[in-house]
Design a protein around this motif. Sequence first.
Motif, PDB file in Angstrom:
ATOM      1  N   THR A  26       0.863  -1.183   0.000  1.00  0.00           N
ATOM      2  CA  THR A  26       0.000   0.000   0.000  1.00  0.00           C
ATOM      3  C   THR A  26       0.897   1.229   0.000  1.00  0.00           C
ATOM      4  O   THR A  26       2.116   1.123   0.179  1.00  0.00           O
ATOM      5  CB  THR A  26      -0.937   0.019   1.222  1.00  0.00           C
ATOM      6  N   SER A  28       1.397   5.038   1.626  1.00  0.00           N
ATOM      7  CA  SER A  28       1.044   6.044   2.629  1.00  0.00           C
ATOM      8  C   SER A  28       1.876   7.295   2.400  1.00  0.00           C
ATOM      9  O   SER A  28       2.748   7.335   1.521  1.00  0.00           O
ATOM     10  CB  SER A  28       1.281   5.488   4.035  1.00  0.00           C
ATOM     11  N   THR A  29       1.613   8.297   3.219  1.00  0.00           N
ATOM     12  CA  THR A  29       2.356   9.552   3.131  1.00  0.00           C
ATOM     13  C   THR A  29       3.167   9.750   4.408  1.00  0.00           C
ATOM     14  O   THR A  29       2.644   9.607   5.513  1.00  0.00           O
ATOM     15  CB  THR A  29       1.397  10.739   2.945  1.00  0.00           C
ATOM     16  N   PRO A  34       5.225  10.273  -0.579  1.00  0.00           N
ATOM     17  CA  PRO A  34       4.630   8.934  -0.639  1.00  0.00           C
ATOM     18  C   PRO A  34       5.674   7.858  -0.324  1.00  0.00           C
ATOM     19  O   PRO A  34       6.833   7.967  -0.739  1.00  0.00           O
ATOM     20  CB  PRO A  34       4.143   8.825  -2.088  1.00  0.00           C
ATOM     21  N   ASP A  76      -8.273   2.118  -2.793  1.00  0.00           N
ATOM     22  CA  ASP A  76      -7.751   2.973  -1.717  1.00  0.00           C
ATOM     23  C   ASP A  76      -6.265   2.669  -1.593  1.00  0.00           C
ATOM     24  O   ASP A  76      -5.876   1.614  -1.091  1.00  0.00           O
ATOM     25  CB  ASP A  76      -8.485   2.678  -0.404  1.00  0.00           C
ATOM     26  N   ALA A  78      -3.976   3.811   0.298  1.00  0.00           N
ATOM     27  CA  ALA A  78      -3.426   3.729   1.656  1.00  0.00           C
ATOM     28  C   ALA A  78      -3.881   2.474   2.394  1.00  0.00           C
ATOM     29  O   ALA A  78      -3.147   1.929   3.217  1.00  0.00           O
ATOM     30  CB  ALA A  78      -3.813   4.970   2.456  1.00  0.00           C
ATOM     31  N   ARG A  79      -5.082   2.009   2.103  1.00  0.00           N
ATOM     32  CA  ARG A  79      -5.616   0.867   2.836  1.00  0.00           C
ATOM     33  C   ARG A  79      -5.461  -0.446   2.084  1.00  0.00           C
ATOM     34  O   ARG A  79      -5.300  -1.503   2.703  1.00  0.00           O
ATOM     35  CB  ARG A  79      -7.097   1.095   3.156  1.00  0.00           C
TER      36      ARG A  79
END
Length: 335
Positions: A26, A28-29, A34, A76, A78-79
């Motif tokens: 995944t 994320s930030t 990123p 999604d 991130a998820r």
Amino acid sequence: EAELRPDVLERALAEVVRRQGPLRTTFSTLNGEPVQVVAPAAEARIRVEDLSGMEPEERRARAAAITAEEGSRPFDLARGPLFRVVLLRIAPEHHVLLVTLHHVVTDGWSMGVLFGELWTLYDAFLEDRPSPLPDLPVQYADFAVWQRKHLTGETLESQLAFWRDALAGAPPLLELPTDRPRPAARDRRPGARVRFSVDAELAGALRGLGRAEGATTFMTVLAAFQLLLARYAGEEDLVVGTPVAGRTRPELEGLVGFFVNTLALRADLSGDPTFRELLGRAREATLGAFGHQDVPFEGLVEELKVERSLSHTPLFQVMFTLQSAPGRPPERAGL
């Protein structure tokens, strides 16, 4: 015909996910940047939709609706997960497998890898054999780290210097005599498709010409395409884009992941060259570009400070590709 075993297929998928890091990744930030997060384990579920009890017309409509829904439903980042698998049961011996992935974790070459592993594992697990696939020597995250470290200092400057020289003064637009003016902003409407076949005799002649000139089939057909574009545009200098697999090392060939890059190939038709001369120029331009393909295309556009416009893509507006990625494996007996 044989009946598909969804439980065995799901077990095979789980093993592919275990082997291939991008399918567990995944994004994320962190501090505004990123980052990829690779989970040590991830579920691999296949959603089964049983359509076998429907009338044929209703079944076709439902299958088309599910396919469209899967293709348009967002991910999604991130998820996760960044892939979905749906199995449509049309009849005990007839299934449709829908595999939907986000492009950030896959490319065209990856699909051949994914399906090849999936069906190899399915065959093995169906017969209660262990996985016959060897462990992967590296993962995509290793490649990402290597690329970041590799493209620095003299190596990066050498690559960029080649592209600065190759594209210096290149025309920003290929002005083809189209039947409508270029719009102020591009839209996403697809254009038309024209399909035709090249017979075996002509294909053999193309390969023979390439061999005689020390050129590949890609270079030979590219030169012909460049000549066609030049005649229509009335130009002697033009740029054509091409996607490359980006798997420049053997250990990368068996990985699922986004490796693909885009190269800008410049054509020189000055001096009224013969086709053999043009092919020689296309050969040299292609060899040079492939030898300096490590710079990501978006980084090259930024480095060259190309003027951006909503009406057209930077550096080139026409692409050419010769598909050579591994395709789907042979049909399994009865499936």
